[in-house]
Motif scaffolding. Structure first.
Motif, short mmCIF file in Angstrom:
data_model
loop_
_atom_site.label_atom_id
_atom_site.label_comp_id
_atom_site.label_asym_id
_atom_site.label_seq_id
_atom_site.Cartn_x
_atom_site.Cartn_y
_atom_site.Cartn_z
N ALA A 120 0.89 -1.17 0.00
CA ALA A 120 0.00 0.00 0.00
C ALA A 120 0.92 1.22 0.00
N TYR A 121 1.39 1.55 -1.18
CA TYR A 121 2.49 2.50 -1.30
C TYR A 121 2.21 3.86 -0.66
N ALA A 122 1.01 4.38 -0.85
CA ALA A 122 0.75 5.77 -0.45
C ALA A 122 -0.45 5.89 0.48
N TRP A 123 -0.71 4.87 1.27
CA TRP A 123 -1.84 4.91 2.19
C TRP A 123 -1.62 5.92 3.31
N THR A 124 -0.38 6.31 3.52
CA THR A 124 -0.03 7.10 4.70
C THR A 124 -0.65 8.49 4.70
N TYR A 125 -0.90 9.09 3.53
CA TYR A 125 -1.41 10.46 3.52
C TYR A 125 -2.85 10.56 3.00
N ARG A 126 -3.55 9.44 2.95
CA ARG A 126 -4.96 9.48 2.58
C ARG A 126 -5.81 9.89 3.77
N ALA A 369 7.09 -13.75 0.43
CA ALA A 369 6.56 -12.94 -0.66
C ALA A 369 5.64 -11.86 -0.12
N SER A 370 5.35 -10.89 -1.00
CA SER A 370 4.42 -9.81 -0.69
C SER A 370 3.33 -9.75 -1.75
N HIS A 371 2.13 -9.70 -1.29
CA HIS A 371 0.92 -9.64 -2.10
C HIS A 371 0.60 -8.19 -2.47
N GLY A 372 -0.32 -8.00 -3.38
CA GLY A 372 -0.84 -6.68 -3.69
C GLY A 372 -2.13 -6.82 -4.46
N GLU A 373 -2.95 -5.76 -4.44
CA GLU A 373 -4.26 -5.82 -5.08
C GLU A 373 -4.52 -4.53 -5.86
N VAL A 374 -4.88 -4.70 -7.16
CA VAL A 374 -5.18 -3.56 -8.03
C VAL A 374 -6.53 -3.83 -8.69
N ILE A 375 -7.60 -3.69 -7.92
CA ILE A 375 -8.93 -4.01 -8.41
C ILE A 375 -9.75 -2.73 -8.53
N LYS A 376 -10.11 -2.42 -9.78
CA LYS A 376 -11.01 -1.29 -10.02
C LYS A 376 -12.44 -1.72 -9.76
N SER A 377 -13.17 -0.85 -9.06
CA SER A 377 -14.57 -1.14 -8.76
C SER A 377 -15.44 -0.01 -9.28
N GLU A 378 -16.45 -0.38 -10.06
CA GLU A 378 -17.39 0.60 -10.63
C GLU A 378 -16.67 1.70 -11.40
N GLY A 379 -15.63 1.30 -12.14
CA GLY A 379 -14.91 2.24 -12.98
C GLY A 379 -13.93 3.15 -12.26
N ASN A 380 -13.77 2.98 -10.95
CA ASN A 380 -12.86 3.83 -10.19
C ASN A 380 -11.42 3.38 -10.46
N ASP A 381 -10.67 4.20 -11.21
CA ASP A 381 -9.30 3.84 -11.57
C ASP A 381 -8.28 4.55 -10.68
N LYS A 382 -8.74 5.13 -9.58
CA LYS A 382 -7.87 5.96 -8.75
C LYS A 382 -7.63 5.35 -7.36
N ASP A 383 -8.70 4.92 -6.72
CA ASP A 383 -8.59 4.45 -5.33
C ASP A 383 -8.29 2.96 -5.31
N LEU A 384 -7.06 2.61 -5.62
CA LEU A 384 -6.64 1.23 -5.75
C LEU A 384 -5.75 0.86 -4.55
N PHE A 385 -6.00 -0.32 -3.99
CA PHE A 385 -5.37 -0.67 -2.71
C PHE A 385 -3.85 -0.66 -2.80
N TRP A 386 -3.30 -1.17 -3.89
CA TRP A 386 -1.85 -1.27 -4.02
C TRP A 386 -1.16 0.08 -3.83
N SER A 387 -1.88 1.16 -4.10
CA SER A 387 -1.31 2.48 -3.89
C SER A 387 -1.89 3.16 -2.65
N TYR A 388 -3.20 3.30 -2.60
CA TYR A 388 -3.83 4.16 -1.61
C TYR A 388 -4.53 3.43 -0.47
N GLY A 389 -4.47 2.10 -0.45
CA GLY A 389 -5.13 1.38 0.63
C GLY A 389 -6.64 1.41 0.49
#
Length: 500
Positions: A120-126, A369-389
């Protein structure tokens, strides 16, 4: 001078100092350090500027008992200050910092640590609500090491299928984007970051702190020069090294570069990584783990004495991991094997079965290993867990938690690859001599049985536990004699423990 007289072992002892002066350049005008001593052991740590008129010094006591300290500074009002504090016993759940133990990891008190990472690369400042959801997701699925950037995250690459462009509320440096003063760090930014490290600490989760990364629209990576880099690294060490859950990652994809014309290329010298690694090793008095992370088409960082473990990115989590363990003779973590997701780029469109399979293979190779998730929901291409949690919604999370529970029930750090029960496709195995076996079966293989136990004519008994690791349920537990046939069925794990 303020400090607490008692602090728990492996927790943060902090001295707060207030200056009567104002400094135009506090990062250069004030030099501050403290020497801590317990019996014959002396440790030096640097202080740091925390905004306003405040300076702080942090230290993690690694033993119980009385520590004394003395401060040295070029400022008379700080120089010569001294005192003492008591380090008390560690309470339940506090096992100390993670250290390398051969080709594995253990806490300072000897408790084995099985890495189950996520990203979750950038969850810290959300916003706070997003951060709360993120922490809940980490805990819900048993993730215990989080890869997280210090600097803000930007990404609009590949087929422009994602939009990672949120500005942080405040930037790390004085000035404005593309005009930052890199010699003037803003404590407010780093205060927020360390609070997120503390959030993880309270949950028993390791913070894999990524110091640099190339994806940037604010002029940070391109603008920082080596003197800026070292000032920043020293500041991060002074602020964070006293937290027992900190790991250092020099960079995310350290080997991404660009030409003067802005063309993408790959190389090893975007920055002087050996200087940075050696600098951290020399200045981090608490000796946290240090790694450096590559792009898969680039270069896995070569072995160095400052490199405590291998952090690599590649979809090959088995054969390559085995090779790296043998060549480096250090722990190996595949920190990015591509993510479970539904975007167009290949790095983020693995299905759950591929994700879980790759993670199991890392364990069957004796690594992590380290997991990650990049799942778009309802067309949202911004709020993706791998970056923003936020909330993990994929299918791999609960299955990785179940995997971790099984592996932590084994003597994992004593186990080696078992070629007798590994065909490299249908099934894979680890063993601890003839005393314990763990066999992971990915696909059915009718008619094939497992080989286990001594081959001297004796027939010892084993406690056998069979799991369905896709449905996350124990199928059967029973006592068997050596030679009892086990079928190789997809998504099953057989755990055998010899009965004394």
């Amino acid at each position: 001078m303020k400090y607490t007289q008692k602090v728990e072992r492996w927790c943060v002892f902090e001295i707060e100092l207030q200056s009567s002066k104002e400094f135009a350049k506090p990062f250069h005008e004030v030099r501050l350090q403290a020497h801590f001593q317990k019996e014959q052991i002396q440790t030096k740590v640097h202080g740091f500027y925390d905004g306003g008129s405040t300076w702080k010094i942090r230290f993690m006591p690694e033993e119980e008992g009385t520590y004394t300290f003395q401060i040295s500074s070029n400022q008379d009002e700080f120089n010569g200050l001294n005192g003492a504090f008591e380090s008390t016993r560690a309470l339940e759940g506090n096992h100390g910092p993670v250290k390398v133990n051969g080709k594995h990891f253990s806490f300072a008190d000897g408790t084995p640590f099985f890495v189950m990472g996520t990203t979750a690369y950038a969850w810290t400042y959300r916003p706070e609500e997003v951060r709360k959801q993120t922490l809940e997701s980490f805990s819900k699925y048993g993730f215990n090491k989080i890869r997280m950037l210090v600097f803000p995250k930007y990404y609009k690459g590949g087929v422009n299928d994602v939009d990672i462009t949120y500005d942080p509320p405040v930037f790390p440096f004085a000035g404005k984007p593309n005009e930052f003063d890199f010699q003037m760090l803003l404590p407010e930014y780093f205060q927020n970051y360390e609070e997120r490290v503390m959030d993880l600490l309270r949950l028993g989760i390791e913070a894999d702190v990524i110091l640099f990364h190339p994806y940037d629209c604010w002029g940070i990576d391109r603008g920082m020069q080596q003197e800026d880099d070292l000032l920043y690294i020293q500041y991060m060490i002074a602020r964070l090294s006293a937290f027992r859950n900190v790991w250092w990652s020099l960079a995310n994809e350290y080997d991404i570069m660009e030409t003067e014309e802005g063309k993408f290329c790959v190389g090893m010298d975007r920055k002087d990584w050996d200087l940075f690694g050696s600098f951290i090793k020399a200045n981090d008095s608490h000796h946290h783990p240090i790694s450096n992370h590559n792009i898969p088409l680039g270069f896995i960082y070569p072995d160095r004495d400052w490199l405590t473990h291998v952090s690599y990115q590649h979809p090959d989590t088995y054969t390559l991991l085995l090779e790296l363990k043998n060549s480096y003779n250090k722990p190996v973590i595949n920190d990015e094997y591509q993510y479970e997701g539904n975007i167009k780029d290949d790095w983020g469109n693995s299905d759950a079965q591929t994700t879980v399979f790759r993670h199991w293979l890392s364990a069957m190779a004796g690594g992590y290993a380290s997991h990650g998730e990049v799942i778009k929901s309802e067309g949202n291409d911004k709020d993706l867990f791998w970056s923003y949690g936020g909330k993990l919604v994929g299918e791999s999370g609960p299955r990785l938690k179940y995997m971790k529970q099984i592996l932590e029930s084994c003597s994992y750090q004593k186990m080696e690859r078992d070629p007798r029960n590994t065909d490299g496709h249908h099934y894979y195995a680890l063993h601890n001599g003839i005393d314990e076996y763990l066999i992971f079966c990915r696909y059915d293989l009718p008619g094939k049985n497992l080989w286990y136990g001594p081959f001297d004519g004796t027939e010892p008994e084993y406690e056998a536990t069979i799991y369905d690791v896709w449905k996350c349920e124990m199928m059967e537990r029973k006592t068997v004699k050596k030679g009892y046939p086990f079928s190789i069925l997809e998504w099953t794990v057989v755990h055998l423990k010899k009965i004394p």
